[in-house]
Design a protein around this motif. Structure first.
Motif, PDB file in Angstrom:
ATOM      1  N   MET A   1       0.868  -1.267  -0.037  1.00 27.65           N
ATOM      2  CA  MET A   1       0.007   0.056   0.054  1.00 27.65           C
ATOM      3  C   MET A   1       1.035   1.223   0.039  1.00 27.65           C
ATOM      4  N   THR A   2       2.113   1.131   0.517  1.00 28.66           N
ATOM      5  CA  THR A   2       2.852   2.269   0.652  1.00 28.66           C
ATOM      6  C   THR A   2       3.432   2.632  -0.973  1.00 28.66           C
ATOM      7  N   LYS A   3       3.826   1.773  -1.780  1.00 30.03           N
ATOM      8  CA  LYS A   3       4.011   2.065  -2.997  1.00 30.03           C
ATOM      9  C   LYS A   3       2.731   2.616  -3.753  1.00 30.03           C
ATOM     10  N   THR A   4       1.662   2.276  -3.580  1.00 26.20           N
ATOM     11  CA  THR A   4       0.412   2.923  -4.130  1.00 26.20           C
ATOM     12  C   THR A   4       0.370   4.511  -3.806  1.00 26.20           C
ATOM     13  N   ILE A   5       0.528   4.512  -2.331  1.00 23.38           N
ATOM     14  CA  ILE A   5       0.560   6.054  -1.974  1.00 23.38           C
ATOM     15  C   ILE A   5       1.588   6.955  -2.478  1.00 23.38           C
ATOM     16  N   THR A   6       2.837   6.505  -2.467  1.00 21.43           N
ATOM     17  CA  THR A   6       3.980   7.211  -3.152  1.00 21.43           C
ATOM     18  C   THR A   6       3.570   7.591  -4.501  1.00 21.43           C
ATOM     19  N   PHE A   7       3.194   6.673  -5.058  1.00 16.92           N
ATOM     20  CA  PHE A   7       2.769   6.768  -6.439  1.00 16.92           C
ATOM     21  C   PHE A   7       1.716   7.693  -6.893  1.00 16.92           C
ATOM     22  N   ALA A   8       0.650   7.726  -5.690  1.00 16.66           N
ATOM     23  CA  ALA A   8      -0.401   8.862  -6.260  1.00 16.66           C
ATOM     24  C   ALA A   8       0.278  10.129  -5.814  1.00 16.66           C
ATOM     25  N   VAL A   9       1.114  10.467  -4.828  1.00 15.47           N
ATOM     26  CA  VAL A   9       1.620  11.712  -4.428  1.00 15.47           C
ATOM     27  C   VAL A   9       2.521  12.318  -5.683  1.00 15.47           C
ATOM     28  N   MET A  10       3.269  11.382  -6.312  1.00 17.36           N
ATOM     29  CA  MET A  10       3.917  11.680  -7.416  1.00 17.36           C
ATOM     30  C   MET A  10       3.144  12.071  -8.741  1.00 17.36           C
ATOM     31  N   HIS A  11       2.016  11.189  -8.873  1.00 17.33           N
ATOM     32  CA  HIS A  11       1.218  11.430  -9.939  1.00 17.33           C
ATOM     33  C   HIS A  11       0.321  12.898  -9.701  1.00 17.33           C
ATOM     34  N   PHE A  12      -0.095  13.198  -8.701  1.00 17.06           N
ATOM     35  CA  PHE A  12      -1.011  14.327  -8.366  1.00 17.06           C
ATOM     36  C   PHE A  12       0.092  15.577  -8.737  1.00 17.06           C
ATOM     37  N   THR A  13       1.267  15.426  -8.092  1.00 16.50           N
ATOM     38  CA  THR A  13       2.276  16.471  -8.506  1.00 16.50           C
ATOM     39  C   THR A  13       2.625  16.833 -10.134  1.00 16.50           C
ATOM     40  N   ILE A  14       2.720  15.617 -10.639  1.00 18.02           N
ATOM     41  CA  ILE A  14       2.766  15.631 -12.130  1.00 18.02           C
ATOM     42  C   ILE A  14       1.618  16.083 -12.793  1.00 18.02           C
ATOM     43  N   ALA A  15       0.454  15.463 -12.435  1.00 16.35           N
ATOM     44  CA  ALA A  15      -0.718  16.084 -13.085  1.00 16.35           C
ATOM     45  C   ALA A  15      -1.340  17.498 -13.040  1.00 16.35           C
ATOM     46  N   PHE A  16      -0.941  18.108 -11.742  1.00 19.04           N
ATOM     47  CA  PHE A  16      -1.162  19.459 -11.202  1.00 19.04           C
ATOM     48  C   PHE A  16      -0.296  20.356 -12.325  1.00 19.04           C
ATOM     49  N   SER A  17       1.167  19.964 -12.243  1.00 14.42           N
ATOM     50  CA  SER A  17       1.999  20.730 -13.029  1.00 14.42           C
ATOM     51  C   SER A  17       1.732  20.709 -14.539  1.00 14.42           C
ATOM     52  N   VAL A  18       1.617  19.610 -15.175  1.00 16.13           N
ATOM     53  CA  VAL A  18       1.108  19.725 -16.438  1.00 16.13           C
ATOM     54  C   VAL A  18      -0.256  20.558 -16.855  1.00 16.13           C
ATOM     55  N   ALA A  19      -1.393  20.278 -16.014  1.00 12.25           N
ATOM     56  CA  ALA A  19      -2.486  21.146 -16.247  1.00 12.25           C
ATOM     57  C   ALA A  19      -2.465  22.513 -15.959  1.00 12.25           C
ATOM     58  N   TYR A  20      -1.597  22.694 -14.865  1.00  9.98           N
ATOM     59  CA  TYR A  20      -1.212  24.259 -15.015  1.00  9.98           C
ATOM     60  C   TYR A  20      -0.231  24.930 -15.855  1.00  9.98           C
ATOM     61  N   LEU A  21       0.432  24.027 -16.349  1.00 12.34           N
ATOM     62  CA  LEU A  21       1.262  24.772 -17.683  1.00 12.34           C
ATOM     63  C   LEU A  21       0.588  24.931 -18.790  1.00 12.34           C
ATOM     64  N   ILE A  22      -0.495  24.009 -19.020  1.00 14.08           N
ATOM     65  CA  ILE A  22      -1.264  23.998 -20.055  1.00 14.08           C
ATOM     66  C   ILE A  22      -2.465  25.018 -20.135  1.00 14.08           C
ATOM     67  N   THR A  23      -3.012  25.265 -18.802  1.00 17.87           N
ATOM     68  CA  THR A  23      -3.931  26.198 -18.861  1.00 17.87           C
ATOM     69  C   THR A  23      -3.697  27.588 -18.057  1.00 17.87           C
ATOM     70  N   GLY A  24      -2.681  27.411 -17.554  1.00 23.15           N
ATOM     71  CA  GLY A  24      -2.597  28.573 -16.539  1.00 23.15           C
ATOM     72  C   GLY A  24      -3.503  28.899 -15.578  1.00 23.15           C
ATOM     73  N   SER A  25      -4.193  27.978 -15.061  1.00 23.88           N
ATOM     74  CA  SER A  25      -5.263  28.001 -14.122  1.00 23.88           C
ATOM     75  C   SER A  25      -5.028  26.892 -12.923  1.00 23.88           C
ATOM     76  N   ILE A  34      -6.594  16.461  -8.927  1.00 21.92           N
ATOM     77  CA  ILE A  34      -7.356  15.430  -8.051  1.00 21.92           C
ATOM     78  C   ILE A  34      -8.136  14.323  -8.552  1.00 21.92           C
ATOM     79  N   VAL A  35      -8.562  14.537  -9.932  1.00 22.88           N
ATOM     80  CA  VAL A  35      -9.572  13.622 -10.415  1.00 22.88           C
ATOM     81  C   VAL A  35      -8.897  12.578 -11.158  1.00 22.88           C
ATOM     82  N   GLU A  36      -7.903  13.021 -12.103  1.00 20.22           N
ATOM     83  CA  GLU A  36      -7.269  12.083 -13.176  1.00 20.22           C
ATOM     84  C   GLU A  36      -6.408  10.771 -12.160  1.00 20.22           C
ATOM     85  N   PRO A  37      -5.553  11.557 -11.231  1.00 23.70           N
ATOM     86  CA  PRO A  37      -4.689  10.721 -10.491  1.00 23.70           C
ATOM     87  C   PRO A  37      -5.422   9.799  -9.638  1.00 23.70           C
ATOM     88  N   ALA A  38      -6.305  10.395  -8.879  1.00 24.63           N
ATOM     89  CA  ALA A  38      -7.449   9.337  -8.071  1.00 24.63           C
ATOM     90  C   ALA A  38      -7.905   8.221  -8.749  1.00 24.63           C
TER      91      ALA A  38
END
Length: 85
Positions: A1-25, A34-38
């Motif tokens: 389960m720890t592997k899954t949680i650390t994967f989720a944190v990494m994924h949230f960070t990457i998803a936010f960064s990419v979406a923010y860079l594309i949209t600026g919002s 939140i939605v896609e990585p969850a």
């Protein structure tokens, strides 16, 4: 389960960064982060369960094959030993 949680944190960070860079919002970036990585994290968890089950089934199948071979070999050995008596 720890592997899954650390994967989720990494994924949230990457998803936010990419979406923010594309949209600026921050709002869109946050929602996507939140939605896609969850959803992906839940899918990853079940993917791991599937592969764990698949690996154990494969291992059990190969053990059964080895067991049949061992039983055949033992029967042949006993038969040969009995003929020598």
């Amino acid at each position: 389960m720890t592997k899954t949680i650390t994967f989720a944190v990494m994924h949230f960070t990457i998803a936010f960064s990419v979406a923010y860079l594309i949209t600026g919002s921050f709002i869109v970036g946050g929602l996507v982060a939140i939605v896609e990585p969850a959803i992906n994290t839940v899918a990853f968890y079940f993917h791991e369960l599937f592969w764990t089950k698949h690996d154990s089934t494969k291992k059990n199948h190969s053990m059964k094959k080895a067991s049949k071979f061992d039983n055949t070999w033992q029967a042949a050995s006993e038969s040969y030993a009995l003929r020598g008596m």
